[in-house]
Design a protein around this motif. Sequence first.
Motif, short mmCIF file in Angstrom:
data_model
loop_
_atom_site.label_atom_id
_atom_site.label_comp_id
_atom_site.label_asym_id
_atom_site.label_seq_id
_atom_site.Cartn_x
_atom_site.Cartn_y
_atom_site.Cartn_z
N ARG A 78 12.83 -67.52 -38.46
CA ARG A 78 14.11 -67.37 -37.76
C ARG A 78 14.33 -68.54 -36.81
N SER A 79 15.39 -69.29 -37.08
CA SER A 79 15.67 -70.52 -36.34
C SER A 79 16.63 -70.28 -35.18
N GLN A 80 16.54 -71.14 -34.19
CA GLN A 80 17.48 -71.11 -33.07
C GLN A 80 18.79 -71.82 -33.40
N VAL A 81 18.87 -72.40 -34.61
CA VAL A 81 20.11 -73.08 -35.00
C VAL A 81 20.65 -72.50 -36.31
N ASN A 82 20.30 -71.24 -36.62
CA ASN A 82 20.87 -70.60 -37.81
C ASN A 82 22.33 -70.24 -37.55
N TYR A 83 23.01 -69.71 -38.55
CA TYR A 83 24.44 -69.48 -38.35
C TYR A 83 24.71 -68.42 -37.29
N ALA A 84 23.82 -67.44 -37.16
CA ALA A 84 24.01 -66.42 -36.13
C ALA A 84 23.98 -67.05 -34.74
N SER A 85 23.04 -67.97 -34.53
CA SER A 85 22.93 -68.65 -33.24
C SER A 85 24.17 -69.48 -32.96
N ARG A 86 24.70 -70.13 -34.00
CA ARG A 86 25.92 -70.94 -33.82
C ARG A 86 27.10 -70.05 -33.47
#
Length: 355
Positions: A64-72
């Motif tokens: 789980r990335s901090q720049v995935n679409y949910a984070s954006r």
Amino acid sequence: MFPRHPAAGRVRLLVLSACLAALLALPASSSAAPPVGGKAYVALGDSYSSGPGLDPTREAGCGRSQVNYASRVAGAFGLGAERRGRWADYSCAGASATTNAGTPISVVDQIGWAVGDRALGPATRTVTFTAGGNDGWVGKDHDTLYEVLTECIRAGTPCGPARRAGPIAQLLPEFLTSLLPSGVMRLVSSVLAGDDEQGRWLSPADLTPARMTAKLRPAVTAIRARARNATVAIVGYPRVVPPAGSAGCAGPLGLGWSLDPDEIVYLDGLLAAYDRAQRAAVAELNRTAGPVEYVDLRTPSTGHDLCAGGQGWVNAPILAGLGFLGDSLHPSISGMDQIADAVEAVASAAGLRRR
């Protein structure tokens, strides 16, 4: 002290009787009461949601990335810090749409995590998820979208229901076949052709709207039970391969990975069938358990597939031994930006707002 009025006792008795009647009118148990609270935005889904390989990482175990679409999306709406703010992300690489799909985690499981954290409730306005690529469909040897993609794109691997793999090809060591350009491997495979592959590979005809609806409905139903005011946005997959009729492409010197015209015809047809089935399923779910929206990524990602180089929305395959690294064939940084734009539009229409 003031003297007691004769009617005061009767007034108190009437008040106590009214309070008792109100208490008796309440539900017998707190479980019957509707849930309260909830985050404004909750993200669920598989690796196309979580963003494996995109640094910085929020939770390594789920990619789980901090720049995935949910984070954006959360950043665009000013929702604050994940979990501590007005949003939460439970997406996890490898997740399937439903339980009992041969994967350790499903979107339904993620909903359970969100419920445990009280992230889903009447205040929730948008719930997103991408899922289905890790699900088995009809019990064939090659039965999941992601498995089919990796098998076909790996250089030297004959794939698809129209191919016939000969005994000689089957006896060659895997490390050797993975290094052979696909044209050479087709020639080798044609020698002493073996059994017909028709029954072993997932086909477009297997991806029906009814099967897709059955896979997505449990998650939508579980979300709706806890977040009655939310719009569920099911996010599709971007193009991974170019349209049928394209010439194909390959890794450096044709080693490691390649796509030939026959493979493109098969894979593009499969992914197009998946997209059609998912659109039809979302329309049915919106009718019976709405609001449910479909976020179309196939259309805007045309021309941004694996063969588009730096313009692609997905990462090119990166060899790691006999397989690919986890971020191979998954959204790139620029791809996540584009996906987030599409999701933001749906979230805004659903009533997600900056506070």
